[in-house]
Write a protein that holds these residues in place. Structure first.
Motif, mmCIF file in Angstrom:
data_model
loop_
_atom_site.group_PDB
_atom_site.id
_atom_site.type_symbol
_atom_site.label_atom_id
_atom_site.label_comp_id
_atom_site.label_asym_id
_atom_site.label_seq_id
_atom_site.Cartn_x
_atom_site.Cartn_y
_atom_site.Cartn_z
ATOM 1 N N LEU A 114 7.983 2.044 2.637
ATOM 2 C CA LEU A 114 6.761 2.401 1.918
ATOM 3 C C LEU A 114 6.531 3.908 1.935
ATOM 4 O O LEU A 114 6.051 4.488 0.950
ATOM 5 N N ASP A 115 6.859 4.550 3.048
ATOM 6 C CA ASP A 115 6.782 6.015 3.109
ATOM 7 C C ASP A 115 7.670 6.639 2.035
ATOM 8 O O ASP A 115 7.263 7.586 1.344
ATOM 9 N N GLN A 116 8.879 6.115 1.890
ATOM 10 C CA GLN A 116 9.813 6.654 0.897
ATOM 11 C C GLN A 116 9.297 6.441 -0.524
ATOM 12 O O GLN A 116 9.406 7.336 -1.373
ATOM 13 N N PRO A 125 0.822 -1.221 0.000
ATOM 14 C CA PRO A 125 0.000 0.000 0.000
ATOM 15 C C PRO A 125 0.849 1.260 0.000
ATOM 16 O O PRO A 125 2.020 1.254 0.398
ATOM 17 N N GLU A 126 0.241 2.336 -0.461
ATOM 18 C CA GLU A 126 0.821 3.653 -0.232
ATOM 19 C C GLU A 126 0.723 3.968 1.260
ATOM 20 O O GLU A 126 0.012 3.297 2.013
ATOM 21 N N THR A 127 1.428 5.006 1.681
ATOM 22 C CA THR A 127 1.266 5.474 3.048
ATOM 23 C C THR A 127 -0.193 5.873 3.254
ATOM 24 O O THR A 127 -0.717 6.724 2.535
ATOM 25 N N PRO A 128 -0.899 5.250 4.199
ATOM 26 C CA PRO A 128 -2.329 5.546 4.374
ATOM 27 C C PRO A 128 -2.560 6.970 4.876
ATOM 28 O O PRO A 128 -1.735 7.522 5.604
ATOM 29 N N PRO A 159 13.102 -3.796 -1.682
ATOM 30 C CA PRO A 159 11.841 -4.547 -1.720
ATOM 31 C C PRO A 159 10.831 -3.940 -0.765
ATOM 32 O O PRO A 159 11.198 -3.392 0.285
ATOM 33 N N LEU A 160 9.560 -4.045 -1.112
ATOM 34 C CA LEU A 160 8.495 -3.420 -0.333
ATOM 35 C C LEU A 160 7.538 -4.480 0.209
ATOM 36 O O LEU A 160 7.307 -5.508 -0.416
ATOM 37 N N CYS A 161 6.958 -4.193 1.363
ATOM 38 C CA CYS A 161 6.200 -5.178 2.134
ATOM 39 C C CYS A 161 4.700 -5.137 1.809
ATOM 40 O O CYS A 161 4.051 -4.104 1.996
#
Length: 263
Positions: A206-208, A156-159, A183-185
């Protein structure tokens, strides 16, 4: 229901389900999956898929009850999902009911995660996974490995606090995830990773990625489009609109503001 009767949000999740299936299929790591199609009619979306030779007792990986219990009983399917995670650039991560992790496990970095061994354990323990926790892996009655439930394949994007359940449908596009430097979670910002040592690092990544999307990729595409119009150069706008990972349809206001800025 989960989305309080909002059929548009449910339709988005269905779209992510098909997108995840196609992405895993293209990994070509020896996993089987159902045929699937989406039927849109008068504002409603129906997901149709073939029946697989599986059942509750054939589940060997992941969770079929929203993380209430988790399985990791088949080294072969784990290895195949590990290889798929490499292709899709998905971060291996701990998920499930938290437990005390050893210092050696908690200090491991994402760069070495693909070489880590799974902790194993029963359904009440946390697991080291290579996919979203609710992606189901089955050893079918025919002996083949099947996977299903792909809607949270991509992270997901930063919610945003004022956007309801956005971590389930505001997802980063495959192109952006695959080209990200880390890699992203898939389980980022979800309750499935609470209490685990790698949660903060995975969410920070993910924030980045979200910051890069909004502050670098979208402005660059807007500037490119404005310049192509100014110089009379035709731009394949529709295809560019989704590649490499802009997901501009969910950021159309931001994109429009940059178009105005550069015009």
């Amino acid at each position: 229901g989960l989305f309080r009767g909002d059929h548009a949000l449910a339709a988005k999740v269905a779209g992510h389900d098909l997108k995840g299936l196609v992405s895993y299929y293209n990994c070509d790591v020896g996993l089987c999956m159902p045929l699937m199609l989406l039927l849109d009619h008068k504002g409603y979306r129906l997901v149709a898929s073939t029946i697989l030779p599986i059942g509750h007792k054939t589940l060997v990986y992941g969770s079929d009850n929203a993380g209430g219990s988790v399985k990791d009983d088949d080294p072969e399917i784990r290895e195949k999902l590990k290889n798929a995670a490499r292709v899709l650039n998905l971060a291996p991560h701990y998920a499930g009911p938290p437990r005390s992790l050893s210092s050696s496990s908690s200090s491991s970095t994402l760069s070495s995660s693909f070489n880590s061994n799974n902790n194993g354990g029963g359904s009440n323990t946390s697991f080291f996974l290579y996919s979203a926790i609710d992606l189901e892996g089955h050893r079918g009655v025919d002996g083949r490995h099947y996977i299903l439930d792909f809607s949270r394949t991509f992270p997901p994007e930063t919610p945003k606090q004022n956007v309801y359940m956005s971590h389930l449908y505001r997802l980063l596009r495959p192109e952006l995830v695959q080209t990200n430097h880390l890699p992203l979670c898939s389980d980022g910002f979800s309750g499935f990773t609470k209490g685990h040592s790698d949660r903060v690092e995975n969410n920070a990544n993910l924030d980045q990625a979200t910051h890069k999307l909004i502050n670098e990729i979208i402005p660059a595409f807007a500037k490119q489009l404005v310049r192509s119009v100014e110089y009379g150069v035709q731009s394949p706008f529709v295809s560019d609109f989704f590649s490499p990972g802009e997901r501009l349809c969910s950021h159309i206001l931001t994109f429009s503001l940059f178009i105005i800025l550069f015009s």
